[in-house]
Design a protein around this motif. Sequence first.
Motif, PDB file in Angstrom:
ATOM      1  N   GLU A 186       0.843  -1.193   0.000  1.00 48.59           N
ATOM      2  CA  GLU A 186       0.000   0.000   0.000  1.00 48.59           C
ATOM      3  C   GLU A 186       0.883   1.249   0.000  1.00 48.59           C
ATOM      4  O   GLU A 186       1.869   1.314   0.732  1.00 48.59           O
ATOM      5  CB  GLU A 186      -0.897   0.047   1.236  1.00 48.59           C
ATOM      6  CG  GLU A 186      -2.056  -0.912   1.226  1.00 48.59           C
ATOM      7  CD  GLU A 186      -3.139  -0.526   0.239  1.00 48.59           C
ATOM      8  OE1 GLU A 186      -3.033   0.532  -0.405  1.00 48.59           O
ATOM      9  OE2 GLU A 186      -4.105  -1.304   0.111  1.00 48.59           O
ATOM     10  N   GLY A 187       0.456   2.229  -0.809  1.00 50.37           N
ATOM     11  CA  GLY A 187       1.090   3.535  -0.716  1.00 50.37           C
ATOM     12  C   GLY A 187       0.619   4.273   0.512  1.00 50.37           C
ATOM     13  O   GLY A 187       1.348   5.073   1.100  1.00 50.37           O
ATOM     14  N   PHE A 188      -0.596   4.008   0.944  1.00 47.67           N
ATOM     15  CA  PHE A 188      -1.128   4.527   2.208  1.00 47.67           C
ATOM     16  C   PHE A 188      -2.174   3.564   2.770  1.00 47.67           C
ATOM     17  O   PHE A 188      -1.986   3.007   3.826  1.00 47.67           O
ATOM     18  CB  PHE A 188      -1.738   5.921   2.006  1.00 47.67           C
ATOM     19  CG  PHE A 188      -2.135   6.570   3.307  1.00 47.67           C
ATOM     20  CD1 PHE A 188      -1.169   7.122   4.134  1.00 47.67           C
ATOM     21  CD2 PHE A 188      -3.460   6.613   3.704  1.00 47.67           C
ATOM     22  CE1 PHE A 188      -1.529   7.702   5.341  1.00 47.67           C
ATOM     23  CE2 PHE A 188      -3.827   7.202   4.912  1.00 47.67           C
ATOM     24  CZ  PHE A 188      -2.852   7.750   5.724  1.00 47.67           C
ATOM     25  N   GLY A 189      -3.280   3.381   2.063  1.00 43.85           N
ATOM     26  CA  GLY A 189      -4.329   2.479   2.533  1.00 43.85           C
ATOM     27  C   GLY A 189      -5.507   3.235   3.106  1.00 43.85           C
ATOM     28  O   GLY A 189      -5.717   3.235   4.316  1.00 43.85           O
ATOM     29  N   LEU A 190      -6.282   3.876   2.251  1.00 44.60           N
ATOM     30  CA  LEU A 190      -7.350   4.754   2.720  1.00 44.60           C
ATOM     31  C   LEU A 190      -8.543   3.986   3.279  1.00 44.60           C
ATOM     32  O   LEU A 190      -9.160   4.406   4.263  1.00 44.60           O
ATOM     33  CB  LEU A 190      -7.804   5.669   1.580  1.00 44.60           C
ATOM     34  CG  LEU A 190      -8.729   6.827   1.963  1.00 44.60           C
ATOM     35  CD1 LEU A 190      -8.092   7.713   3.022  1.00 44.60           C
ATOM     36  CD2 LEU A 190      -9.089   7.640   0.726  1.00 44.60           C
ATOM     37  N   MET A 191      -8.881   2.841   2.685  1.00 40.88           N
ATOM     38  CA  MET A 191     -10.091   2.121   3.099  1.00 40.88           C
ATOM     39  C   MET A 191     -10.040   1.680   4.563  1.00 40.88           C
ATOM     40  O   MET A 191     -11.012   1.884   5.295  1.00 40.88           O
ATOM     41  CB  MET A 191     -10.351   0.934   2.172  1.00 40.88           C
ATOM     42  CG  MET A 191     -10.789   1.339   0.776  1.00 40.88           C
ATOM     43  SD  MET A 191     -11.233  -0.072  -0.275  1.00 40.88           S
ATOM     44  CE  MET A 191     -12.813  -0.528   0.433  1.00 40.88           C
ATOM     45  N   PRO A 192      -8.949   1.081   5.050  1.00 42.12           N
ATOM     46  CA  PRO A 192      -8.935   0.721   6.472  1.00 42.12           C
ATOM     47  C   PRO A 192      -8.977   1.939   7.391  1.00 42.12           C
ATOM     48  O   PRO A 192      -9.547   1.861   8.482  1.00 42.12           O
ATOM     49  CB  PRO A 192      -7.631  -0.065   6.635  1.00 42.12           C
ATOM     50  CG  PRO A 192      -6.810   0.277   5.447  1.00 42.12           C
ATOM     51  CD  PRO A 192      -7.773   0.553   4.348  1.00 42.12           C
ATOM     52  N   LEU A 193      -8.405   3.076   6.973  1.00 39.86           N
ATOM     53  CA  LEU A 193      -8.489   4.280   7.793  1.00 39.86           C
ATOM     54  C   LEU A 193      -9.925   4.794   7.842  1.00 39.86           C
ATOM     55  O   LEU A 193     -10.393   5.259   8.881  1.00 39.86           O
ATOM     56  CB  LEU A 193      -7.554   5.361   7.250  1.00 39.86           C
ATOM     57  CG  LEU A 193      -7.460   6.630   8.112  1.00 39.86           C
ATOM     58  CD1 LEU A 193      -6.981   6.301   9.522  1.00 39.86           C
ATOM     59  CD2 LEU A 193      -6.528   7.648   7.469  1.00 39.86           C
ATOM     60  N   GLN A 194     -10.643   4.686   6.718  1.00 37.53           N
ATOM     61  CA  GLN A 194     -12.060   5.048   6.711  1.00 37.53           C
ATOM     62  C   GLN A 194     -12.846   4.138   7.657  1.00 37.53           C
ATOM     63  O   GLN A 194     -13.713   4.598   8.407  1.00 37.53           O
ATOM     64  CB  GLN A 194     -12.620   4.948   5.291  1.00 37.53           C
ATOM     65  CG  GLN A 194     -12.102   6.026   4.354  1.00 37.53           C
ATOM     66  CD  GLN A 194     -12.488   5.785   2.909  1.00 37.53           C
ATOM     67  OE1 GLN A 194     -12.586   4.636   2.468  1.00 37.53           O
ATOM     68  NE2 GLN A 194     -12.694   6.848   2.152  1.00 37.53           N
ATOM     69  N   ALA A 195     -12.541   2.847   7.631  1.00 37.45           N
ATOM     70  CA  ALA A 195     -13.238   1.898   8.509  1.00 37.45           C
ATOM     71  C   ALA A 195     -12.971   2.207   9.976  1.00 37.45           C
ATOM     72  O   ALA A 195     -13.887   2.214  10.809  1.00 37.45           O
ATOM     73  CB  ALA A 195     -12.802   0.469   8.168  1.00 37.45           C
ATOM     74  N   ILE A 196     -11.714   2.467  10.307  1.00 44.18           N
ATOM     75  CA  ILE A 196     -11.359   2.801  11.688  1.00 44.18           C
ATOM     76  C   ILE A 196     -12.101   4.048  12.145  1.00 44.18           C
ATOM     77  O   ILE A 196     -12.655   4.106  13.248  1.00 44.18           O
ATOM     78  CB  ILE A 196      -9.835   2.991  11.810  1.00 44.18           C
ATOM     79  CG1 ILE A 196      -9.113   1.654  11.622  1.00 44.18           C
ATOM     80  CG2 ILE A 196      -9.467   3.596  13.163  1.00 44.18           C
ATOM     81  CD1 ILE A 196      -7.604   1.775  11.464  1.00 44.18           C
ATOM     82  N   SER A 197     -12.138   5.061  11.272  1.00 43.66           N
ATOM     83  CA  SER A 197     -12.822   6.307  11.613  1.00 43.66           C
ATOM     84  C   SER A 197     -14.321   6.101  11.770  1.00 43.66           C
ATOM     85  O   SER A 197     -14.973   6.827  12.523  1.00 43.66           O
ATOM     86  CB  SER A 197     -12.549   7.364  10.538  1.00 43.66           C
ATOM     87  OG  SER A 197     -11.169   7.630  10.434  1.00 43.66           O
TER      88      SER A 197
END
Length: 223
Positions: A186-197
């Motif tokens: 991953e260059g960052f991984g936006l989907m898991p951060l959205q899930a965490i939020s």
Amino acid sequence: AMLEGFLSAVPRNVKLSDTASVHVQMGVPQSRDTWLKDQFRACFTMWETDTLPGTFIRYISLYDQIIVPCQHNVDLFSQWHPNVSLVPLGVDMQRWYPVANRNKVFRFHAGGSLWHRKGLDIVVRAFKRLNLPDAELHIKAAPHAKDVPTKYLGDNIVLNRDWMTIDQQREWFSKADVFIAASRGEGFGLMPLQAISAGVPTILSDAHGHREFSDLATHRIPT
């Protein structure tokens, strides 16, 4: 989403213009516009593995500054460029916040643009091995992804290949009981951060771009 977030965060005293003194390219470095003479050239980009492609190496040398969203990318791009800056990504907390769901069955969620790199094959294999009686796996896969398997996945595995609006994404995430991001890179991984939020218990691979926020996850997969 990255571009919209950038534009919405530009300070009011910064004027956007095609003839500005600073040119910002967002995306792969080789997809650039024609620069004007004496413009400062910055490129916001990212990469998912531990080796840069040759095209990246050739084109990043044309920029004055490279901006990346994770320390993994700082280490990677710094091998080929003397001016690499770290600017992590984030989510809009006015939109991504916990919402109670009313699921009748337990729902695992996962997703991404590329089946193999996102580790979706691992998620499917693990879900089938668990053989849970009252659970479903919901996978959000991009319409343009060519490596998504067309073979039968199972009655309790739901594959969504439609583009979603921001509101539809928010609703989809809020229905998850657990989100799994078993990405190989991953260059960052936006989907898991959205899930965490969104308050969803999240399992992610503890590597690459995920390490910018993996301390917030419910569980980390050792790599």
